[in-house]
Structure formats: structure tokens, C-alpha cells
Scaffold this motif. Sequence first.
Motif, mmCIF file in Angstrom:
data_model
loop_
_atom_site.group_PDB
_atom_site.id
_atom_site.type_symbol
_atom_site.label_atom_id
_atom_site.label_comp_id
_atom_site.label_asym_id
_atom_site.label_seq_id
_atom_site.Cartn_x
_atom_site.Cartn_y
_atom_site.Cartn_z
ATOM 1 N N ALA A 151 7.078 4.731 6.060
ATOM 2 C CA ALA A 151 6.857 5.905 6.912
ATOM 3 C C ALA A 151 5.639 5.724 7.811
ATOM 4 N N LEU A 152 4.590 5.120 7.262
ATOM 5 C CA LEU A 152 3.339 4.950 8.010
ATOM 6 C C LEU A 152 3.302 3.635 8.775
ATOM 7 N N GLN A 153 4.268 2.786 8.499
ATOM 8 C CA GLN A 153 4.410 1.496 9.177
ATOM 9 C C GLN A 153 3.196 0.589 8.978
ATOM 10 N N GLU A 154 2.623 0.670 7.787
ATOM 11 C CA GLU A 154 1.559 -0.271 7.409
ATOM 12 C C GLU A 154 1.407 -0.293 5.894
ATOM 13 N N ALA A 155 0.787 -1.354 5.403
ATOM 14 C CA ALA A 155 0.559 -1.476 3.970
ATOM 15 C C ALA A 155 -0.522 -0.497 3.521
ATOM 16 N N LEU A 156 -0.410 -0.051 2.276
ATOM 17 C CA LEU A 156 -1.348 0.922 1.731
ATOM 18 C C LEU A 156 -2.517 0.252 1.028
ATOM 19 N N ASN A 157 -3.631 0.977 0.947
ATOM 20 C CA ASN A 157 -4.696 0.693 0.000
ATOM 21 C C ASN A 157 -4.550 1.710 -1.122
ATOM 22 N N LEU A 158 -4.734 1.267 -2.358
ATOM 23 C CA LEU A 158 -4.359 2.115 -3.482
ATOM 24 C C LEU A 158 -5.367 2.021 -4.612
ATOM 25 N N VAL A 159 -5.634 3.176 -5.244
ATOM 26 C CA VAL A 159 -6.464 3.230 -6.438
ATOM 27 C C VAL A 159 -5.612 3.763 -7.583
ATOM 28 N N ASN A 160 -5.629 3.049 -8.685
ATOM 29 C CA ASN A 160 -4.870 3.404 -9.877
ATOM 30 C C ASN A 160 -5.850 3.690 -11.013
ATOM 31 N N ILE A 161 -5.925 4.939 -11.465
ATOM 32 C CA ILE A 161 -6.734 5.295 -12.631
ATOM 33 C C ILE A 161 -5.864 5.028 -13.851
ATOM 34 N N HIS A 201 5.324 -5.872 -7.596
ATOM 35 C CA HIS A 201 6.414 -5.836 -6.622
ATOM 36 C C HIS A 201 5.910 -5.351 -5.266
ATOM 37 N N ALA A 202 5.083 -4.312 -5.267
ATOM 38 C CA ALA A 202 4.576 -3.775 -4.001
ATOM 39 C C ALA A 202 3.722 -4.802 -3.269
ATOM 40 N N LEU A 203 2.924 -5.567 -4.007
ATOM 41 C CA LEU A 203 2.118 -6.627 -3.398
ATOM 42 C C LEU A 203 3.023 -7.729 -2.843
ATOM 43 N N ALA A 204 4.016 -8.134 -3.627
ATOM 44 C CA ALA A 204 4.907 -9.223 -3.218
ATOM 45 C C ALA A 204 5.719 -8.858 -1.986
ATOM 46 N N LYS A 205 6.084 -7.577 -1.848
ATOM 47 C CA LYS A 205 6.895 -7.130 -0.719
ATOM 48 C C LYS A 205 6.063 -6.796 0.520
ATOM 49 N N GLY A 206 4.728 -6.800 0.379
ATOM 50 C CA GLY A 206 3.876 -6.538 1.531
ATOM 51 C C GLY A 206 3.624 -5.068 1.813
ATOM 52 N N TYR A 207 3.975 -4.184 0.852
ATOM 53 C CA TYR A 207 3.743 -2.752 1.053
ATOM 54 C C TYR A 207 2.367 -2.311 0.576
ATOM 55 N N LEU A 208 1.688 -3.182 -0.152
ATOM 56 C CA LEU A 208 0.399 -2.864 -0.749
ATOM 57 C C LEU A 208 -0.636 -3.878 -0.297
ATOM 58 N N ASN A 209 -1.766 -3.383 0.208
ATOM 59 C CA ASN A 209 -2.844 -4.243 0.682
ATOM 60 C C ASN A 209 -3.906 -4.364 -0.407
ATOM 61 N N GLN A 210 -4.884 -3.471 -0.403
ATOM 62 C CA GLN A 210 -5.898 -3.449 -1.454
ATOM 63 C C GLN A 210 -5.375 -2.679 -2.667
ATOM 64 N N TYR A 211 -5.513 -3.294 -3.843
ATOM 65 C CA TYR A 211 -5.112 -2.625 -5.081
ATOM 66 C C TYR A 211 -6.289 -2.638 -6.049
ATOM 67 N N ARG A 212 -6.693 -1.444 -6.484
ATOM 68 C CA ARG A 212 -7.843 -1.317 -7.363
ATOM 69 C C ARG A 212 -7.499 -0.474 -8.588
ATOM 70 N N VAL A 213 -7.970 -0.931 -9.754
ATOM 71 C CA VAL A 213 -7.737 -0.228 -11.011
ATOM 72 C C VAL A 213 -9.064 0.320 -11.512
ATOM 73 N N PHE A 214 -9.126 1.613 -11.730
ATOM 74 C CA PHE A 214 -10.340 2.275 -12.189
ATOM 75 C C PHE A 214 -10.140 2.706 -13.636
ATOM 76 N N GLY A 215 -10.970 2.138 -14.532
ATOM 77 C CA GLY A 215 -10.874 2.489 -15.944
ATOM 78 C C GLY A 215 -10.037 1.538 -16.774
ATOM 79 N N LEU A 216 -9.841 0.316 -16.286
ATOM 80 C CA LEU A 216 -9.064 -0.690 -17.015
ATOM 81 C C LEU A 216 -9.731 -0.993 -18.361
ATOM 82 N N HIS A 217 -8.943 -1.010 -19.437
ATOM 83 C CA HIS A 217 -9.471 -1.267 -20.775
ATOM 84 C C HIS A 217 -9.476 -2.761 -21.064
ATOM 85 N N GLN A 218 -10.635 -3.288 -21.464
ATOM 86 C CA GLN A 218 -10.733 -4.714 -21.776
ATOM 87 C C GLN A 218 -9.810 -5.107 -22.926
#
Length: 336
Positions: A163-173, A194-211
Motif C-alpha cells: 500500500a505504501l510502496q516501500e519496505a517497512l521499518n518495524l519494532v517487535n516487542i 519471510h518479510a525480509l526475504a521478500k523485501g517488504y521489511l527493511n529495519q527489523y528490531r526486537v525489544f525485550g528478547l530473552h537470552q
Amino acid sequence: MDKLRIYTQGDVLELVNTRPGETKLGEKVLVYHHEPTSEDQTTLANLKNSPAKFVLLGIPEDIGVRANYGTGGTASAWPAVLKTLLNTQSNPFLTGEEILVLGHFDIAEPLDQSITALRDKTAAIDLLVYPVIQQIVAAGKIPMVIGGGHNNAFPIIWGTSLALQEALNLVNIDAHADLRNPEEGRHSGNGFSHALAKGYLNQYRVFGLHQNYVNQALPHFIAKHTNLQACYFDDLLQQASLSQSWSSFVEDLDSPLGLEIDLDSIENVLSSASSPSGFALNDIRSILLHNRKKWSYLHICEGATKLANGREDLGTGKTIAYLVTDFVKNYLNIKV
């Protein structure tokens, strides 16, 4: 047949418990008015004409979770969330007219319950969901999607990006990165891969990842890719200010932005991978209320009121309803 079920005003009002002297959100929220003769209910051509900024949508399924060898039950969250949200008070802080309640996806169980069949069905759900998200975002609206498994992140990202015709930057809690091999077939653990491989996702960040839930290869994988970043929950426990840590983590991200909240990240919330350690609900509420970013969508997933193993918690609906109302109120108050 799998389809989008669009709600009528009657569907919404049926869930509202009225009381003299009070007005509930369910009495004020909007619905989508489509032509009753239309055979294709997924065509949302008139959505752009609605004054509502936010579109609420449910994906009550747990097929993607089970396809990832997880505990079923995430299909149970949507009805509880909807009932709770519609019975929240309409008041000067949130009237309800800001929200259009679109409906939910009716998704049939596959007869074959093998892992292969569940993964094939998850891929079919992708094809059902992404065009609806694309139309919502193209209409200038912000989808607020309640799952369901985290597999649905992929079609939400897909539709938003188109819809926006560009890849997203995304934060995942999230307590988990969900970056498993996309070659495994679709499931709740590889939506972002999948989103990274298809080019729909640019920056992907995970907040609160458990070691404790990071496999041996993942830290090296993240370090090797400049568009991946993780903030570990274990490190956040040593920080004085969670809100400041959040602000620093997202401040350089440009629009368009997506926000994912996996309820696995909140301690003692009934979910597909419940944990006694995690964010408090008020931590996530504080993050939402301190936020200064304009998100293109919100996705809250993996919660349940009843799991396949018999565990129950009816409070999950209220938990998610708080997050939805916080998101809307904060967004409307951001000055840009």
C-alpha cells in the motif's frame, strides 16, 4: 470457505452491555457499510470515506502456532478482546468514533492436521490477509490487528508495504525473534524472515528478547546484518528507565513503521509461550503512552483466554483492550 466477515452495527451492539447514564465505545464505534449485493466482501472501496482513523480487525486462528509446534489456543483472544473493548466507557479521553470495527477472518480448520498441512494452511492465510491490510492502509487508515499467531505479521507487513510502496521499518516487542528459516514452510516462527526475504521489511528490531530463548546462531546472525537489532530483556532489567531505553531504541527509525506486540513478552499473560518473567503490563502501557512515533499499523498477537492444554485466563481480553486504547489515545495526541 475462508473469508473476511464484515460486521454490521447490529453485530457490534449485540455485544454491548448498556447501562443508564453511561455510554460505551460499542455505541460509538463505526462499522463498514458495503453494498449488501456485493459478492466480494473483501473489496473495501468505500473505506477511505469513513471518518475513523483506526480499523480494528481480528484474526482468530492458531494454525500458524501449531505449525510451529506450539500450544494451540490463540484463536480464543479475539472474542474476549472485542467484548471488553466495546464495553469500555466512551468519554472525553476516547469516544469510540475514532475506531471502525471491520470484522474478523473466518478460517476453516484443515482436515489434515500434519505439520506440513498446517504450514500449507498458514501460507493460505497469508494470501487471505494481505489484500485486506493493503486496502485498509491504502485508504489512509491504521489497521489494529488482534491475533491469532505471530505468523500473521508477514501478511500484515506485506499488505502495508504494498500500500505504501516501500519496505517497512518495524519494532517487535517480543521474547522471541521469530527469524526461523523461511524454507521450513510458513509458521508463527518465521514471519519476519519471510518479510525480509521478500523485501517488504527493511529495519527489523526486537525489544525485550530473552537470552534464554535465543539459539546459538542467532546473536551472530543479528550482528552480521546491519538492518537487524535486538535489545535484550536481560539488559533492560539493569537499566534505570524503561521508557528511556525504548526511546533510544526507536528514535532513529524513519517511517513507515510497524509495531508488533507479542503477549509472550508480558509476564503471566496466557499465551502460546507464557512466561513468569517479562515486562509488566504497565511497562508496555507506559511504552505506548510515552511513544512519539507514528505507526502504520499495530499487531497484538499470541494471547489466549483458553489454551489447548486446558489453561484459562479470561483477563487476556482486558489486557489487550488496554493496549489498543492506549495506542489510539497516544497516536491522536502526538503533535507532528
